[in-house]
Design an enzyme around this catalytic site. Sequence first.
Site, PDB file in Angstrom:
ATOM      1  N   MET A  18      37.569  34.179 -64.864  1.00  0.00           N
ATOM      2  CA  MET A  18      38.646  34.886 -65.552  1.00  0.00           C
ATOM      3  C   MET A  18      38.145  35.673 -66.759  1.00  0.00           C
ATOM      4  O   MET A  18      38.610  36.770 -67.030  1.00  0.00           O
ATOM      5  CB  MET A  18      39.669  33.836 -66.000  1.00  0.00           C
ATOM      6  CG  MET A  18      40.986  34.420 -66.388  1.00  0.00           C
ATOM      7  SD  MET A  18      41.621  35.427 -65.058  1.00  0.00           S
ATOM      8  CE  MET A  18      43.199  35.737 -65.707  1.00  0.00           C
ATOM      9  N   CYS A  19      37.162  35.084 -67.466  1.00  0.00           N
ATOM     10  CA  CYS A  19      36.693  35.752 -68.682  1.00  0.00           C
ATOM     11  C   CYS A  19      36.031  37.084 -68.355  1.00  0.00           C
ATOM     12  O   CYS A  19      36.133  38.059 -69.094  1.00  0.00           O
ATOM     13  CB  CYS A  19      35.735  34.839 -69.444  1.00  0.00           C
ATOM     14  SG  CYS A  19      34.539  34.030 -68.403  1.00  0.00           S
ATOM     15  N   THR A  20      35.347  37.133 -67.204  1.00  0.00           N
ATOM     16  CA  THR A  20      34.702  38.374 -66.772  1.00  0.00           C
ATOM     17  C   THR A  20      35.768  39.418 -66.469  1.00  0.00           C
ATOM     18  O   THR A  20      35.681  40.576 -66.884  1.00  0.00           O
ATOM     19  CB  THR A  20      33.859  38.125 -65.511  1.00  0.00           C
ATOM     20  OG1 THR A  20      32.959  37.067 -65.770  1.00  0.00           O
ATOM     21  CG2 THR A  20      33.086  39.366 -65.122  1.00  0.00           C
ATOM     22  N   SER A  63      37.549  40.412 -69.926  1.00  0.00           N
ATOM     23  CA  SER A  63      36.881  41.073 -71.053  1.00  0.00           C
ATOM     24  C   SER A  63      35.628  41.867 -70.719  1.00  0.00           C
ATOM     25  O   SER A  63      35.287  42.794 -71.431  1.00  0.00           O
ATOM     26  CB  SER A  63      36.553  40.040 -72.137  1.00  0.00           C
ATOM     27  OG  SER A  63      35.777  39.012 -71.588  1.00  0.00           O
TER      28      SER A  63
END
Length: 456
Positions: free
Chosen positions: A230-232, A235
């Site tokens: 999810m972080c990829t 952001s």
Amino acid sequence: MCCVSRMAVDGGHRDGGCDWDGRWNHVRKFLERPGPRKCFYETISFTILKPFLYQSLQFLLETCKILVIGAGGLGCELLKNLVGNISMIKLDCTQPCICCLINRFIQQIRPKDVGRPKAEVAADFINSRIPGCKVVPHFKKIQDLDESFYRQFHIIVCGLDSIIARRWMNGMLISLLSYEDGVLDPSSIIPLIDGGVEGFKGNTRVILPGMTACIDCTLELYPPQINFPMCTIASMPRLPEHCIEYARILQWPKEKPFGDTSLDGDNPQHIQWVFERSQERAAEFNITGVTYRLTQGVVKRIIPAVASTNAVIAAACATEVFKIATSAYIPLNNYLVFNDVDGLYTYTFEAERKENCSACSQVPQDLQFPPSAKLQEILEYLTENASLQMKSPAITTTLEGKNKTLYLQSVKSIEERTRPNLCKTLKELGLSDGQELAVADVTTPQTVLFKLNFTA
Ligand SMILES: [Zn+2]
């Protein structure tokens, strides 16, 4: 090496130092007990590593340098399983988000860690928890580190979610091989242990570059890539798929383009909406390759990461590291599949080297096209052929003694200048039978040479 936490084992106790009585007793039993075991390094005559039987624990703790690539679900599990001199590279997000921390350090979500590079957080955590473990984090793209960096390691372990990064690493280790009169110098081999997970399925493989099947030898085995952290997505997108996931997971529920209807992968209007949003996102980050077809593929097949699969695959990888580093047992030969979708299934087979592998065979690659074929057809072949699967190939050649770029996608001005070539035939471009084409791509640090064979 294997799973040594601060537990009192064998009646051992900890008295402040790095080691305590009995800490390595279990490992010693493996390594120092006389027996018929065959030294792995003798069988393939390693010269740099060849640990003496009774020094192998020392080698393990003091000399052996291991590189772990990836600090996601798999990479962090790996770190937890390994002890010694470890370096680690984390590829993507700069901001460890809460979801990563929850996932990776269950019960260790610490507010002070939010905002710090994930590789650093993971390294600190492991170093403070496991005495004697020296994890050095490198917060870089694998492509930003050079040969001299990779050459210092004895074993490299990959826990990656990206096939491109895996192939690049594979290519890097192949480029480190040295040959004398066509014979591979075994001391130039750095074993690669590769773990991969997808939902309830996983695999572990041991690759001795130049000796056994490499990543590209078995490229056809990879399914299309589907799950992303999810972080990829939120952001640091770097793939067209990340942009599609952004539109699907974050924009769709927020903007509700069709009211409260949930996204339907079979509804062309829905896919069209996601496709358009993904294109906008991609343009923002200079990412190419978002297509309608890819959008549909990503939307329809989403597989979440499963912690238990990570744990099994990381353990299998760590066991292989242990076997290779200590020569305690013959390493996995060479491909293990694991599946617990329905019951539990595991199987090991020997993946074979591909005679004309574009990465490890040293055989020039053939391109069979008629002179009337357009350059566009070669480009499609390079990207769509199952054993090549390039992403944005740049094609150059030598014409009348001069280097000529036929097509290059990654630099906008050169792309615009070379785009007209795509519609020209090979003959119109002045290419002849037997012409060599050099192709560079993100999937490999080396240029791949192709030989053009004209067909009638
Ligand atoms: Zn190969």
